[in-house]
Motif scaffolding. Sequence first.
Motif, PDB file in Angstrom:
ATOM      1  N   ALA A 140     -14.601   2.974   1.617  1.00  0.00           N
ATOM      2  CA  ALA A 140     -13.833   3.578   0.517  1.00  0.00           C
ATOM      3  C   ALA A 140     -12.946   4.701   1.041  1.00  0.00           C
ATOM      4  CB  ALA A 140     -14.774   4.107  -0.565  1.00  0.00           C
ATOM      5  N   PHE A 141     -13.489   5.568   1.887  1.00  0.00           N
ATOM      6  CA  PHE A 141     -12.709   6.684   2.429  1.00  0.00           C
ATOM      7  C   PHE A 141     -11.601   6.178   3.347  1.00  0.00           C
ATOM      8  CE2 PHE A 141     -11.922  10.015   5.605  1.00  0.00           C
ATOM      9  CZ  PHE A 141     -11.554  11.049   4.764  1.00  0.00           C
ATOM     10  N   THR A 142     -11.926   5.193   4.180  1.00  0.00           N
ATOM     11  CA  THR A 142     -10.900   4.612   5.066  1.00  0.00           C
ATOM     12  C   THR A 142      -9.775   3.997   4.257  1.00  0.00           C
ATOM     13  OG1 THR A 142     -12.605   4.129   6.730  1.00  0.00           O
ATOM     14  CG2 THR A 142     -10.498   2.997   6.953  1.00  0.00           C
ATOM     15  N   SER A 143     -10.131   3.280   3.199  1.00  0.00           N
ATOM     16  CA  SER A 143      -9.105   2.673   2.337  1.00  0.00           C
ATOM     17  C   SER A 143      -8.251   3.739   1.678  1.00  0.00           C
ATOM     18  CB  SER A 143      -9.769   1.804   1.267  1.00  0.00           C
ATOM     19  OG  SER A 143     -10.534   0.775   1.845  1.00  0.00           O
ATOM     20  N   LEU A 144      -8.875   4.841   1.241  1.00  0.00           N
ATOM     21  CA  LEU A 144      -8.144   5.937   0.607  1.00  0.00           C
ATOM     22  C   LEU A 144      -7.108   6.523   1.559  1.00  0.00           C
ATOM     23  CD1 LEU A 144      -7.789   8.037  -1.701  1.00  0.00           C
ATOM     24  CD2 LEU A 144      -9.640   9.339  -0.642  1.00  0.00           C
ATOM     25  N   VAL A 145      -7.511   6.791   2.795  1.00  0.00           N
ATOM     26  CA  VAL A 145      -6.586   7.354   3.781  1.00  0.00           C
ATOM     27  C   VAL A 145      -5.465   6.373   4.096  1.00  0.00           C
ATOM     28  CG1 VAL A 145      -6.374   8.173   6.157  1.00  0.00           C
ATOM     29  CG2 VAL A 145      -8.353   8.847   4.792  1.00  0.00           C
ATOM     30  N   ILE A 146      -5.818   5.101   4.264  1.00  0.00           N
ATOM     31  CA  ILE A 146      -4.820   4.090   4.636  1.00  0.00           C
ATOM     32  C   ILE A 146      -3.796   3.903   3.531  1.00  0.00           C
ATOM     33  CG2 ILE A 146      -4.506   1.598   4.992  1.00  0.00           C
ATOM     34  CD1 ILE A 146      -7.035   1.617   6.669  1.00  0.00           C
ATOM     35  N   LEU A 154       5.837   3.945   3.227  1.00  0.00           N
ATOM     36  CA  LEU A 154       6.610   2.775   2.801  1.00  0.00           C
ATOM     37  C   LEU A 154       7.505   3.118   1.619  1.00  0.00           C
ATOM     38  CD1 LEU A 154       7.156  -0.249   3.136  1.00  0.00           C
ATOM     39  CD2 LEU A 154       5.198  -0.702   1.637  1.00  0.00           C
ATOM     40  N   GLY A 155       6.953   3.824   0.639  1.00  0.00           N
ATOM     41  CA  GLY A 155       7.752   4.208  -0.517  1.00  0.00           C
ATOM     42  C   GLY A 155       8.899   5.130  -0.144  1.00  0.00           C
ATOM     43  N   MET A 156       8.641   6.095   0.755  1.00  0.00           N
ATOM     44  CA  MET A 156       9.705   6.981   1.228  1.00  0.00           C
ATOM     45  C   MET A 156      10.810   6.202   1.932  1.00  0.00           C
ATOM     46  SD  MET A 156       7.862  10.408   2.745  1.00  0.00           S
ATOM     47  CE  MET A 156       9.428  10.926   3.482  1.00  0.00           C
ATOM     48  N   ALA A 157      10.397   5.302   2.828  1.00  0.00           N
ATOM     49  CA  ALA A 157      11.380   4.552   3.613  1.00  0.00           C
ATOM     50  C   ALA A 157      12.295   3.723   2.716  1.00  0.00           C
ATOM     51  CB  ALA A 157      10.659   3.650   4.617  1.00  0.00           C
ATOM     52  N   ILE A 219     -12.799  -4.588   8.878  1.00  0.00           N
ATOM     53  CA  ILE A 219     -11.333  -4.743   8.788  1.00  0.00           C
ATOM     54  C   ILE A 219     -10.930  -5.481   7.512  1.00  0.00           C
ATOM     55  CG2 ILE A 219      -9.316  -5.851   9.815  1.00  0.00           C
ATOM     56  CD1 ILE A 219     -10.499  -5.210  12.554  1.00  0.00           C
ATOM     57  N   LEU A 220     -11.531  -6.607   7.242  1.00  0.00           N
ATOM     58  CA  LEU A 220     -11.142  -7.390   6.064  1.00  0.00           C
ATOM     59  C   LEU A 220     -11.525  -6.705   4.750  1.00  0.00           C
ATOM     60  CD1 LEU A 220     -11.769 -11.117   7.137  1.00  0.00           C
ATOM     61  CD2 LEU A 220      -9.630  -9.820   7.070  1.00  0.00           C
ATOM     62  N   PRO A 221     -12.731  -6.124   4.618  1.00  0.00           N
ATOM     63  CA  PRO A 221     -13.021  -5.397   3.376  1.00  0.00           C
ATOM     64  C   PRO A 221     -12.067  -4.238   3.123  1.00  0.00           C
ATOM     65  CG  PRO A 221     -15.050  -5.823   4.567  1.00  0.00           C
ATOM     66  CD  PRO A 221     -13.928  -6.243   5.467  1.00  0.00           C
ATOM     67  N   VAL A 222     -11.751  -3.478   4.167  1.00  0.00           N
ATOM     68  CA  VAL A 222     -10.825  -2.357   4.007  1.00  0.00           C
ATOM     69  C   VAL A 222      -9.435  -2.868   3.622  1.00  0.00           C
ATOM     70  CG1 VAL A 222      -9.608  -0.522   5.241  1.00  0.00           C
ATOM     71  CG2 VAL A 222     -12.074  -0.782   5.522  1.00  0.00           C
ATOM     72  N   ALA A 223      -9.006  -3.959   4.246  1.00  0.00           N
ATOM     73  CA  ALA A 223      -7.694  -4.523   3.909  1.00  0.00           C
ATOM     74  C   ALA A 223      -7.656  -5.001   2.461  1.00  0.00           C
ATOM     75  CB  ALA A 223      -7.376  -5.685   4.857  1.00  0.00           C
ATOM     76  N   CYS A 229      -3.593  -1.099  -3.499  1.00  0.00           N
ATOM     77  CA  CYS A 229      -3.361   0.342  -3.687  1.00  0.00           C
ATOM     78  C   CYS A 229      -2.097   0.786  -2.958  1.00  0.00           C
ATOM     79  CB  CYS A 229      -4.562   1.128  -3.184  1.00  0.00           C
ATOM     80  SG  CYS A 229      -6.093   0.800  -4.083  1.00  0.00           S
ATOM     81  N   ILE A 230      -1.853   0.221  -1.782  1.00  0.00           N
ATOM     82  CA  ILE A 230      -0.619   0.546  -1.044  1.00  0.00           C
ATOM     83  C   ILE A 230       0.596   0.174  -1.879  1.00  0.00           C
ATOM     84  CG2 ILE A 230       0.799  -0.144   0.936  1.00  0.00           C
ATOM     85  CD1 ILE A 230      -1.792  -0.405   2.546  1.00  0.00           C
ATOM     86  N   ALA A 231       0.562  -1.013  -2.474  1.00  0.00           N
ATOM     87  CA  ALA A 231       1.686  -1.457  -3.298  1.00  0.00           C
ATOM     88  C   ALA A 231       1.890  -0.537  -4.498  1.00  0.00           C
ATOM     89  CB  ALA A 231       1.453  -2.894  -3.758  1.00  0.00           C
ATOM     90  N   SER A 232       0.795  -0.121  -5.136  1.00  0.00           N
ATOM     91  CA  SER A 232       0.905   0.764  -6.305  1.00  0.00           C
ATOM     92  C   SER A 232       1.494   2.118  -5.935  1.00  0.00           C
ATOM     93  CB  SER A 232      -0.480   0.956  -6.942  1.00  0.00           C
ATOM     94  OG  SER A 232      -1.014  -0.273  -7.397  1.00  0.00           O
ATOM     95  N   ILE A 233       0.967   2.724  -4.868  1.00  0.00           N
ATOM     96  CA  ILE A 233       1.459   4.037  -4.435  1.00  0.00           C
ATOM     97  C   ILE A 233       2.911   3.940  -3.981  1.00  0.00           C
ATOM     98  CG2 ILE A 233       1.266   5.748  -2.583  1.00  0.00           C
ATOM     99  CD1 ILE A 233      -0.770   6.306  -4.592  1.00  0.00           C
ATOM    100  N   ALA A 234       3.219   2.927  -3.171  1.00  0.00           N
ATOM    101  CA  ALA A 234       4.579   2.793  -2.623  1.00  0.00           C
ATOM    102  C   ALA A 234       5.610   2.617  -3.729  1.00  0.00           C
ATOM    103  CB  ALA A 234       4.628   1.610  -1.656  1.00  0.00           C
ATOM    104  N   ARG A 235       5.249   1.887  -4.760  1.00  0.00           N
ATOM    105  CA  ARG A 235       6.188   1.642  -5.855  1.00  0.00           C
ATOM    106  C   ARG A 235       6.538   2.946  -6.583  1.00  0.00           C
ATOM    107  NH1 ARG A 235       4.992  -2.581 -10.810  1.00  0.00           N
ATOM    108  NH2 ARG A 235       7.153  -2.960 -11.426  1.00  0.00           N
TER     109      ARG A 235
END
Length: 355
Positions: A140-146, A154-157, A219-223, A229-235
């Motif tokens: 959970a923590f690794t996913s949060l940081v990632i 990604l959103g900034m770029a 690796i796969l669970p974290v991915a 979440c990456i898509a939500s934040i980046a958007r």
Amino acid sequence: MHTIVDRDDDSSSGSATTASRPAQAGSQAVAASSLAGAWRRFAVRRLIGLVTNIILLIFVTFFIVQLIPGDPASAIAGEDASQAQVDQIRVELGLDQPLLLQLGSYVAHVVQGDFGTSFHYKVPALQIVGAAAPYTISIAFTSLVIFLVIGLALGMAVGIITRGDRHRWLDHSFNIGAGVVSSIPAYVQATILVTVFAVWLALLPPAYSPAYSVVQSAILPVAALSIGCIASIARIVRRETSVILEQDYMRTARGWRLGSGTLYAKHMLPNLLTTALTLSGIILTALLGSTLIVEAVFAWPGIGSVVVQAISEYKDYPVIRASVFMIGTISLVFNLLIDVVLGLVDPRTLGDDRG
């Protein structure tokens, strides 16, 4: 005469400068005192909120098991047990007592850190959940940081590249793609990842196994937890980037011909961090809920696997209650840490009564 006047002027100027120094020192002291006071009020407010939420969590963990279909006594006794045997087990477990009496006993024990003995394993329930908690916290923590780092970058770029309606095709494609990815449930993404990387490509283990390292298995669970979440934040960050880039202070900074690092990292990033951290606190609760399901998909030995087994097979009330309490506590602690980091990044948020 002119010499005297000049000296008087110089003396007046020096006196003004000297007088301004204590004023500046005083204003800095007032600002520091005000910030310290804001942190104290923040700490008191969050402490009261934390205690209140934990009290509510204790009551929720007691009543939530009442909604689970099935009888723990019957599950323990087995299918071939007689009704007398089932009733005897129910008495031994204290399930024959009135609900309010059970609640009083439960609260009294939880205050002492005792969630009861597991119906199935015959050991303290908190011991079972405590052994599984590090596995859940790690992914959970690794996913949060990632998702914070990659989503923000990604959103900034994309926001910078598409500034001023440039590359509109990229803007539209990114919004559509991010919206689609963020709408796919984590367990569906987990299934897709297993199919591609474990079955087709055979690059990663399909589930947790002692035959592989913990890092490989994670690796796969974290991915699966991070991608949506990456898509939500980046958007959201892309939209905020577009707004910030049109602010007057950013236009002025561009007019000064500042380097990209100074322009974006120093002047834009702090504002985006406030948005990203606020969003991460909202996303975190859903992330922890998804973690329980993803753990079951990958046989990850975390709280998710423990609570699913406790519900579906054993009707193990103490383990279920301890698991729900632990997940709720992890969520509260993570949100508190996010609030602290947010306060360090932008002290103005210390007076915000969110969450």
